[in-house]
Design a protein around this motif. Structure first.
Motif, PDB file in Angstrom:
ATOM      1  N   SER A   1       6.465   5.015 -11.757  1.00  0.00           N
ATOM      2  CA  SER A   1       6.246   3.977 -10.750  1.00  0.00           C
ATOM      3  C   SER A   1       6.009   2.632 -11.408  1.00  0.00           C
ATOM      4  N   GLU A   2       6.478   1.593 -10.721  1.00  0.00           N
ATOM      5  CA  GLU A   2       6.253   0.217 -11.167  1.00  0.00           C
ATOM      6  C   GLU A   2       6.695   0.031 -12.625  1.00  0.00           C
ATOM      7  N   VAL A   3       7.965   0.322 -12.882  1.00  0.00           N
ATOM      8  CA  VAL A   3       8.522   0.264 -14.236  1.00  0.00           C
ATOM      9  C   VAL A   3       9.045  -1.149 -14.501  1.00  0.00           C
TER      10      VAL A   3
ATOM     11  N   LEU B   1       0.826  -1.213   0.000  1.00  0.00           N
ATOM     12  CA  LEU B   1       0.000   0.000   0.000  1.00  0.00           C
ATOM     13  C   LEU B   1       0.855   1.256   0.000  1.00  0.00           C
ATOM     14  N   VAL B   2       1.973   1.237   0.705  1.00  0.00           N
ATOM     15  CA  VAL B   2       2.884   2.386   0.692  1.00  0.00           C
ATOM     16  C   VAL B   2       3.376   2.627  -0.732  1.00  0.00           C
ATOM     17  N   HIS B   3       3.728   1.544  -1.434  1.00  0.00           N
ATOM     18  CA  HIS B   3       4.146   1.674  -2.831  1.00  0.00           C
ATOM     19  C   HIS B   3       3.019   2.249  -3.684  1.00  0.00           C
ATOM     20  N   ARG B   4       1.817   1.775  -3.471  1.00  0.00           N
ATOM     21  CA  ARG B   4       0.683   2.276  -4.262  1.00  0.00           C
ATOM     22  C   ARG B   4       0.396   3.740  -3.950  1.00  0.00           C
TER      23      ARG B   4
ATOM     24  N   VAL C   1      18.658  10.244 -13.565  1.00  0.00           N
ATOM     25  CA  VAL C   1      17.572   9.374 -13.132  1.00  0.00           C
ATOM     26  C   VAL C   1      17.944   8.838 -11.753  1.00  0.00           C
ATOM     27  N   LEU C   2      16.997   8.877 -10.841  1.00  0.00           N
ATOM     28  CA  LEU C   2      17.202   8.314  -9.515  1.00  0.00           C
ATOM     29  C   LEU C   2      16.250   7.141  -9.347  1.00  0.00           C
ATOM     30  N   VAL C   3      16.816   5.974  -9.072  1.00  0.00           N
ATOM     31  CA  VAL C   3      16.031   4.779  -8.788  1.00  0.00           C
ATOM     32  C   VAL C   3      15.805   4.748  -7.285  1.00  0.00           C
ATOM     33  N   LEU C   4      14.535   4.756  -6.869  1.00  0.00           N
ATOM     34  CA  LEU C   4      14.192   4.651  -5.452  1.00  0.00           C
ATOM     35  C   LEU C   4      13.640   3.260  -5.192  1.00  0.00           C
TER      36      LEU C   4
ATOM     37  N   MET D   1      11.152   5.631 -10.115  1.00  0.00           N
ATOM     38  CA  MET D   1      12.268   6.351 -10.716  1.00  0.00           C
ATOM     39  C   MET D   1      11.869   7.817 -10.820  1.00  0.00           C
ATOM     40  N   ILE D   2      12.794   8.676 -10.471  1.00  0.00           N
ATOM     41  CA  ILE D   2      12.601  10.106 -10.638  1.00  0.00           C
ATOM     42  C   ILE D   2      13.486  10.511 -11.815  1.00  0.00           C
ATOM     43  N   VAL D   3      12.843  11.014 -12.867  1.00  0.00           N
ATOM     44  CA  VAL D   3      13.552  11.326 -14.110  1.00  0.00           C
ATOM     45  C   VAL D   3      13.632  12.839 -14.258  1.00  0.00           C
TER      46      VAL D   3
END
Length: 161
Positions: free
Chosen positions: A93-95, A26-29, A120-123, A113-115
């Motif tokens: 999200s969810e790539v 749920l946190v991911h969603r 690009v930052l992978v979280l 990912m923040i582009v």
């Protein structure tokens, strides 16, 4: 590639705490659907409860887990390192990805990912405690992101709630 190539699915190991795993999901969603939000705590919990799938409701107190997930998400997004990471970029999200590693096809899904223009930052978001395989997972995700964004600088960050 030979027809005998192995396809390996990147997957989190099973947890002994299904409720904790659902909170993490749920946190991911919430991260995917809300970003940095001005929602009240109550509205955030309502949204989290709506994000619980029907098959996930049978084993859980949906309202309690949604409230717990909303608290975890709120604590995460208020952290300076996370707030800085998600600011000023497009959030993916969810790539999904597929790539070859040592003659095997590895498939997985990158949490976030923040582009930005040239980076690009992978979280990799974790709601449980640190485990050695988390670093390996992040390394694979960064490797996949470098394939997806060959002209960008790609970094990765594990974020524990």
């Amino acid at each position: 590639m030979s027809a005998a190539a192995v396809i390996e699915q990147e997957k989190e190991s099973e947890t002994a705490d299904p409720a904790g795993a659902l909170v993490g999901t749920l946190v991911h969603r919430l991260f995917q659907f809300t970003g940095v939000s001005d929602l009240s705590d109550e509205d955030l919990a309502v949204l989290a409860e709506r994000l619980i799938r029907p098959e996930e409701r049978v084993t859980a107190d949906a309202a309690a887990l949604a409230e717990r997930a909303a608290r975890v998400w709120r604590d995460l997004i208020r952290r300076p390192d996370v707030a800085e990471a998600v600011a000023g970029g497009e959030r993916l999200s969810e790539v999904p990805f597929s790539m070859m590693i040592d003659g095997r096809i590895v498939r997985g899904v990158i949490d976030a990912m923040i582009v930005r223009a040239d980076e690009v930052l992978v979280l990799e978001l974790k709601t449980g405690g640190p485990r050695p395989e988390h670093e390996q997972q992040l390394e694979r995700y960064v490797r996949a992101a470098r394939i997806l964004f060959p002209d960008a600088r790609v970094d990765g960050r594990l974020v524990y709630a």
